[in-house]
Design a protein around this motif. Structure first.
Motif, PDB file in Angstrom:
ATOM      1  N   LYS A  23     -21.278 -16.525 -16.000  1.00 41.16           N
ATOM      2  CA  LYS A  23     -22.364 -17.186 -16.731  1.00 41.16           C
ATOM      3  C   LYS A  23     -22.604 -16.557 -18.098  1.00 41.16           C
ATOM      4  O   LYS A  23     -23.255 -17.150 -18.943  1.00 41.16           O
ATOM      5  N   TYR A  24     -22.078 -15.346 -18.304  1.00 42.55           N
ATOM      6  CA  TYR A  24     -22.359 -14.573 -19.517  1.00 42.55           C
ATOM      7  C   TYR A  24     -21.070 -14.325 -20.294  1.00 42.55           C
ATOM      8  O   TYR A  24     -20.052 -13.956 -19.709  1.00 42.55           O
ATOM      9  N   ALA A  25     -21.150 -14.482 -21.623  1.00 47.88           N
ATOM     10  CA  ALA A  25     -19.965 -14.364 -22.480  1.00 47.88           C
ATOM     11  C   ALA A  25     -19.272 -13.023 -22.323  1.00 47.88           C
ATOM     12  O   ALA A  25     -18.047 -12.965 -22.162  1.00 47.88           O
ATOM     13  N   ASP A  26     -20.034 -11.936 -22.377  1.00 50.02           N
ATOM     14  CA  ASP A  26     -19.414 -10.614 -22.310  1.00 50.02           C
ATOM     15  C   ASP A  26     -18.743 -10.369 -20.961  1.00 50.02           C
ATOM     16  O   ASP A  26     -17.679  -9.747 -20.875  1.00 50.02           O
ATOM     17  N   GLU A  27     -19.310 -10.894 -19.891  1.00 51.46           N
ATOM     18  CA  GLU A  27     -18.715 -10.708 -18.573  1.00 51.46           C
ATOM     19  C   GLU A  27     -17.528 -11.642 -18.354  1.00 51.46           C
ATOM     20  O   GLU A  27     -16.536 -11.259 -17.712  1.00 51.46           O
ATOM     21  N   ALA A  28     -17.587 -12.852 -18.908  1.00 52.94           N
ATOM     22  CA  ALA A  28     -16.422 -13.746 -18.848  1.00 52.94           C
ATOM     23  C   ALA A  28     -15.255 -13.117 -19.609  1.00 52.94           C
ATOM     24  O   ALA A  28     -14.103 -13.182 -19.154  1.00 52.94           O
ATOM     25  N   MET A  29     -15.551 -12.466 -20.741  1.00 52.61           N
ATOM     26  CA  MET A  29     -14.490 -11.793 -21.490  1.00 52.61           C
ATOM     27  C   MET A  29     -13.908 -10.647 -20.669  1.00 52.61           C
ATOM     28  O   MET A  29     -12.688 -10.436 -20.666  1.00 52.61           O
ATOM     29  N   ALA A  30     -14.740  -9.902 -19.961  1.00 52.19           N
ATOM     30  CA  ALA A  30     -14.238  -8.830 -19.103  1.00 52.19           C
ATOM     31  C   ALA A  30     -13.322  -9.403 -18.016  1.00 52.19           C
ATOM     32  O   ALA A  30     -12.303  -8.789 -17.660  1.00 52.19           O
ATOM     33  N   MET A  31     -13.641 -10.585 -17.511  1.00 53.23           N
ATOM     34  CA  MET A  31     -12.796 -11.241 -16.515  1.00 53.23           C
ATOM     35  C   MET A  31     -11.451 -11.632 -17.133  1.00 53.23           C
ATOM     36  O   MET A  31     -10.400 -11.445 -16.522  1.00 53.23           O
ATOM     37  N   GLU A  34     -21.585 -17.365 -31.552  1.00 57.12           N
ATOM     38  CA  GLU A  34     -21.523 -16.036 -32.176  1.00 57.12           C
ATOM     39  C   GLU A  34     -20.938 -15.010 -31.210  1.00 57.12           C
ATOM     40  O   GLU A  34     -20.149 -14.149 -31.610  1.00 57.12           O
ATOM     41  N   ALA A  35     -21.327 -15.095 -29.943  1.00 57.73           N
ATOM     42  CA  ALA A  35     -20.796 -14.167 -28.939  1.00 57.73           C
ATOM     43  C   ALA A  35     -19.286 -14.340 -28.802  1.00 57.73           C
ATOM     44  O   ALA A  35     -18.543 -13.354 -28.730  1.00 57.73           O
ATOM     45  N   TYR A  94     -19.197 -20.301 -20.070  1.00 51.81           N
ATOM     46  CA  TYR A  94     -20.386 -19.444 -19.972  1.00 51.81           C
ATOM     47  C   TYR A  94     -21.618 -20.109 -20.564  1.00 51.81           C
ATOM     48  O   TYR A  94     -21.530 -20.978 -21.416  1.00 51.81           O
ATOM     49  N   MET A  95     -22.769 -19.668 -20.066  1.00 49.41           N
ATOM     50  CA  MET A  95     -24.054 -20.275 -20.400  1.00 49.41           C
ATOM     51  C   MET A  95     -24.863 -19.468 -21.404  1.00 49.41           C
ATOM     52  O   MET A  95     -25.627 -20.031 -22.175  1.00 49.41           O
ATOM     53  N   LEU A  96     -24.727 -18.153 -21.367  1.00 48.64           N
ATOM     54  CA  LEU A  96     -25.525 -17.255 -22.210  1.00 48.64           C
ATOM     55  C   LEU A  96     -24.639 -16.150 -22.750  1.00 48.64           C
ATOM     56  O   LEU A  96     -23.605 -15.815 -22.157  1.00 48.64           O
ATOM     57  N   ASP A  97     -25.068 -15.520 -23.836  1.00 50.06           N
ATOM     58  CA  ASP A  97     -24.252 -14.484 -24.466  1.00 50.06           C
ATOM     59  C   ASP A  97     -24.155 -13.221 -23.619  1.00 50.06           C
ATOM     60  O   ASP A  97     -23.083 -12.629 -23.518  1.00 50.06           O
ATOM     61  N   SER A  98     -25.243 -12.775 -23.008  1.00 53.40           N
ATOM     62  CA  SER A  98     -25.225 -11.537 -22.220  1.00 53.40           C
ATOM     63  C   SER A  98     -26.479 -11.464 -21.361  1.00 53.40           C
ATOM     64  O   SER A  98     -27.516 -11.996 -21.724  1.00 53.40           O
ATOM     65  N   ARG A  99     -26.372 -10.767 -20.243  1.00 57.84           N
ATOM     66  CA  ARG A  99     -27.588 -10.509 -19.471  1.00 57.84           C
ATOM     67  C   ARG A  99     -28.160  -9.141 -19.792  1.00 57.84           C
ATOM     68  O   ARG A  99     -29.208  -8.763 -19.296  1.00 57.84           O
ATOM     69  N   GLY A 100     -27.422  -8.358 -20.601  1.00 57.39           N
ATOM     70  CA  GLY A 100     -27.955  -7.105 -21.123  1.00 57.39           C
ATOM     71  C   GLY A 100     -27.953  -5.934 -20.164  1.00 57.39           C
ATOM     72  O   GLY A 100     -28.627  -4.946 -20.423  1.00 57.39           O
TER      73      GLY A 100
END
Length: 169
Positions: free
Chosen positions: A65-73, A117-118, A50-56
């Motif tokens: 691309k986003y930490a929170d969404e990669a974790m959901a995957m 941190e994410a 992932y590239m960024l922590d979250s797209r919010g």
């Protein structure tokens, strides 16, 4: 497992893979972060980049691309395999400050640190307990290899050269 008896899948930024078999996952990291998961009994696992922590926002579909969404995957795959996050071995890599030589303290340029941190926050939040390895931070890039057949990971770290000024000869 011989190094010659596997397929290699290269993950670009934003890509995600989860599965099993004679596969080696690889990627290159700067400020991005990769999390690897491996279940030693089921012999399944995966990696995100992932590239960024979250797209919010709450998306209709997840984007790696986003930490929170990669974790959901990851969590969707874990449910599919009828396993639990606490059963996985976890390794975290990346999060370099790629602009360290130029502007290390400037607001908004600490993308690598925010990405690490994410990862830390999400792993705790979802019950991952077996953190086996961390190679994060710094100011260089990393090449990461992750073997799905045994959970082994290798990282080669290339530290950025310090900035210098060449004065005329």
């Amino acid at each position: 497992m011989s190094a010659h008896n596997h397929l290699e899948i290269f993950l670009n930024p934003g890509e995600f893979y989860f599965g099993s078999g004679h596969l080696r996952l690889s990627t290159l990291l700067g400020s991005c972060v990769s999390i690897t998961l491996w279940h030693p009994l089921r012999r399944v696992g995966g990696m995100c980049h992932y590239m960024l922590d979250s797209r919010g926002v709450y998306p209709d579909t997840y984007d790696g691309k986003y930490a929170d969404e990669a974790m959901a995957m990851f969590l969707a795959e874990i449910r599919k395999y009828k396993t639990h996050p606490s059963e996985y071995q976890v390794k975290v890599f990346g999060g370099s400050n790629m602009l360290a030589a130029n502007k290390p303290k400037e607001a908004g340029l600490e993308i690598g640190a925010r990405n690490v941190e994410a990862a830390d926050y999400l792993l705790i939040q979802y019950g991952f307990k077996d953190i086996r390895a961390r190679h994060v931070g710094g100011s260089g890039h990393r090449r990461l290899l992750f073997d799905l057949w045994n959970g082994d990971a290798w990282v080669k770290y290339h530290a950025s050269a310090p900035s210098c000024t060449i004065v005329g000869t």
